[in-house]
Design a protein around this motif. Structure first.
Motif, PDB file in Angstrom:
ATOM      1  N   LEU A 279     -10.054   1.644   0.436  1.00  0.00           N
ATOM      2  CA  LEU A 279     -10.578   0.305   0.622  1.00  0.00           C
ATOM      3  C   LEU A 279      -9.489  -0.677   1.027  1.00  0.00           C
ATOM      4  CD1 LEU A 279     -12.863   0.262  -2.540  1.00  0.00           C
ATOM      5  CD2 LEU A 279     -13.536   0.761  -0.189  1.00  0.00           C
ATOM      6  N   THR A 280      -9.907  -1.749   1.662  1.00  0.00           N
ATOM      7  CA  THR A 280      -9.045  -2.870   2.030  1.00  0.00           C
ATOM      8  C   THR A 280      -9.641  -4.139   1.432  1.00  0.00           C
ATOM      9  OG1 THR A 280      -8.367  -1.826   4.104  1.00  0.00           O
ATOM     10  CG2 THR A 280      -8.085  -4.213   3.936  1.00  0.00           C
TER      11      THR A 280
ATOM     12  N   ARG B 247       2.032   0.713  -5.306  1.00  0.00           N
ATOM     13  CA  ARG B 247       2.448  -0.530  -4.653  1.00  0.00           C
ATOM     14  C   ARG B 247       3.808  -0.283  -4.010  1.00  0.00           C
ATOM     15  NH1 ARG B 247      -0.097  -4.969  -2.613  1.00  0.00           N
ATOM     16  NH2 ARG B 247       1.005  -6.901  -2.992  1.00  0.00           N
ATOM     17  N   GLN B 248       3.959  -0.667  -2.745  1.00  0.00           N
ATOM     18  CA  GLN B 248       5.199  -0.428  -2.026  1.00  0.00           C
ATOM     19  C   GLN B 248       6.357  -1.165  -2.699  1.00  0.00           C
ATOM     20  OE1 GLN B 248       5.512   1.723   0.374  1.00  0.00           O
ATOM     21  NE2 GLN B 248       3.328   2.165   0.552  1.00  0.00           N
ATOM     22  N   PRO B 249       7.562  -0.544  -2.726  1.00  0.00           N
ATOM     23  CA  PRO B 249       8.686  -1.175  -3.439  1.00  0.00           C
ATOM     24  C   PRO B 249       9.044  -2.576  -2.932  1.00  0.00           C
ATOM     25  CG  PRO B 249       9.159   1.119  -2.957  1.00  0.00           C
ATOM     26  CD  PRO B 249       7.893   0.811  -2.254  1.00  0.00           C
TER      27      PRO B 249
ATOM     28  N   GLY C 151      -5.239  -9.714  -2.833  1.00  0.00           N
ATOM     29  CA  GLY C 151      -5.710  -8.599  -2.025  1.00  0.00           C
ATOM     30  C   GLY C 151      -4.768  -7.405  -2.006  1.00  0.00           C
ATOM     31  N   PHE C 152      -5.088  -6.446  -1.139  1.00  0.00           N
ATOM     32  CA  PHE C 152      -4.266  -5.246  -1.010  1.00  0.00           C
ATOM     33  C   PHE C 152      -4.587  -4.545   0.297  1.00  0.00           C
ATOM     34  CE2 PHE C 152      -8.013  -3.943  -3.555  1.00  0.00           C
ATOM     35  CZ  PHE C 152      -8.559  -2.992  -2.719  1.00  0.00           C
ATOM     36  N   ALA C 153      -3.657  -3.693   0.730  1.00  0.00           N
ATOM     37  CA  ALA C 153      -3.869  -2.793   1.860  1.00  0.00           C
ATOM     38  C   ALA C 153      -4.083  -1.384   1.298  1.00  0.00           C
ATOM     39  CB  ALA C 153      -2.667  -2.821   2.801  1.00  0.00           C
ATOM     40  N   PRO C 154      -4.688  -0.483   2.075  1.00  0.00           N
ATOM     41  CA  PRO C 154      -4.992   0.852   1.542  1.00  0.00           C
ATOM     42  C   PRO C 154      -3.792   1.598   0.976  1.00  0.00           C
ATOM     43  CG  PRO C 154      -6.167   0.501   3.599  1.00  0.00           C
ATOM     44  CD  PRO C 154      -5.231  -0.668   3.434  1.00  0.00           C
TER      45      PRO C 154
ATOM     46  N   THR D 160       3.967  -8.896  -6.059  1.00  0.00           N
ATOM     47  CA  THR D 160       3.032  -8.473  -7.101  1.00  0.00           C
ATOM     48  C   THR D 160       1.603  -8.573  -6.610  1.00  0.00           C
ATOM     49  OG1 THR D 160       4.523  -9.106  -8.894  1.00  0.00           O
ATOM     50  CG2 THR D 160       2.179  -8.978  -9.420  1.00  0.00           C
ATOM     51  N   ARG D 161       0.822  -7.542  -6.867  1.00  0.00           N
ATOM     52  CA  ARG D 161      -0.610  -7.598  -6.573  1.00  0.00           C
ATOM     53  C   ARG D 161      -1.308  -8.203  -7.766  1.00  0.00           C
ATOM     54  NH1 ARG D 161      -4.792  -2.830  -7.167  1.00  0.00           N
ATOM     55  NH2 ARG D 161      -4.932  -3.939  -9.161  1.00  0.00           N
ATOM     56  N   TRP D 162      -1.752  -9.441  -7.579  1.00  0.00           N
ATOM     57  CA  TRP D 162      -2.471 -10.139  -8.645  1.00  0.00           C
ATOM     58  C   TRP D 162      -3.955  -9.839  -8.532  1.00  0.00           C
ATOM     59  CZ3 TRP D 162       0.586 -12.137 -12.245  1.00  0.00           C
ATOM     60  CH2 TRP D 162       1.872 -12.547 -11.885  1.00  0.00           C
TER      61      TRP D 162
END
Length: 214
Positions: A185-186, A206-208, A132-135, A212-214
């Protein structure tokens, strides 16, 4: 092994996809699939460059390097999902792994073209967001209604203002008549997202300190 948790595709899902240009189905991937996807994509990314024709890295041909990723192309649930959108007559195009480690710069705003001479042929992109991810952290953002303009090869940085300058003055949703706006999106882990290929979209950095966003 099932790809998806129990769910029901409805006419409302298709209507929303056609109206907005994208559709988010949160928490759809099973935990077992999430684990296997992570293992497979990790292995693909350990291969530094493609040994096949062309200079593109192996992640651009991910399914060619891993038997599990290859199996997803003809998985019954994947075929059913694609056919719910496109109808029974479909074909596969490509499998790309869009991994974004901490500090990744994201992706600038862009569109893709397809079948401009025969617009009745649709192209839908199916994204698996394993964790997943945050905006504001490797997040997908889109402009609902932009796909209906079928603009080809719009390119800008991830900055929204620059994107609108490249897009131009036509900023009204063709179906609703409302002003088009950016939607950040979220996606919780296990999200599956669908997007018509002409939809205007980008990805925030992606924040430092993030994994990892898979």
């Amino acid at each position: 092994m099932p790809l998806f948790k129990p769910h029901t595709w409805t006419a409302e899902h298709k209507a929303q996809l056609d109206l907005d240009g994208h559709l988010v189905l949160p928490d759809l991937l099973t935990d077992a699939v999430r684990r296997q996807l992570t293992r497979s994509i990790t292995r693909v990314h350990d291969i530094p460059r493609s040994t096949g024709p062309g200079p593109k890295p192996s992640n651009m041909y991910a399914a060619e390097y891993d038997i599990y990723l290859e199996s997803l192309i003809t998985h019954p649930q994947m075929l059913e999902l694609a056919q719910n959108v496109l109808g029974k007559n479909i074909r596969y195009d490509h499998c790309v792994s869009l991994v974004r480690p901490g500090g990744n710069s994201g992706s600038g705003w862009h569109t893709h073209g397809y079948s401009e001479s025969a617009p009745e042929h649709g192209f839908v992109r199916i994204f698996f967001y394993i964790n997943g991810f945050a905006p504001d952290d490797g997040g997908l953002k889109a402009v609902p209604g932009s796909h209906l303009y079928r603009r080809v090869d719009i390119r800008s940085s991830v900055d929204d203002q620059e994107m609108w300058e490249r897009w131009g003055s036509e900023r009204t949703h063709p179906k609703t008549g409302e002003p088009m706006e950016v939607e950040n999106l979220t996606a919780p882990r296990g999200t599956v997202a669908l997007m018509w290929t002409h939809a205007l979209h980008g990805v925030t950095p992606r924040q430092p300190g993030s994994d990892t966003r898979w």
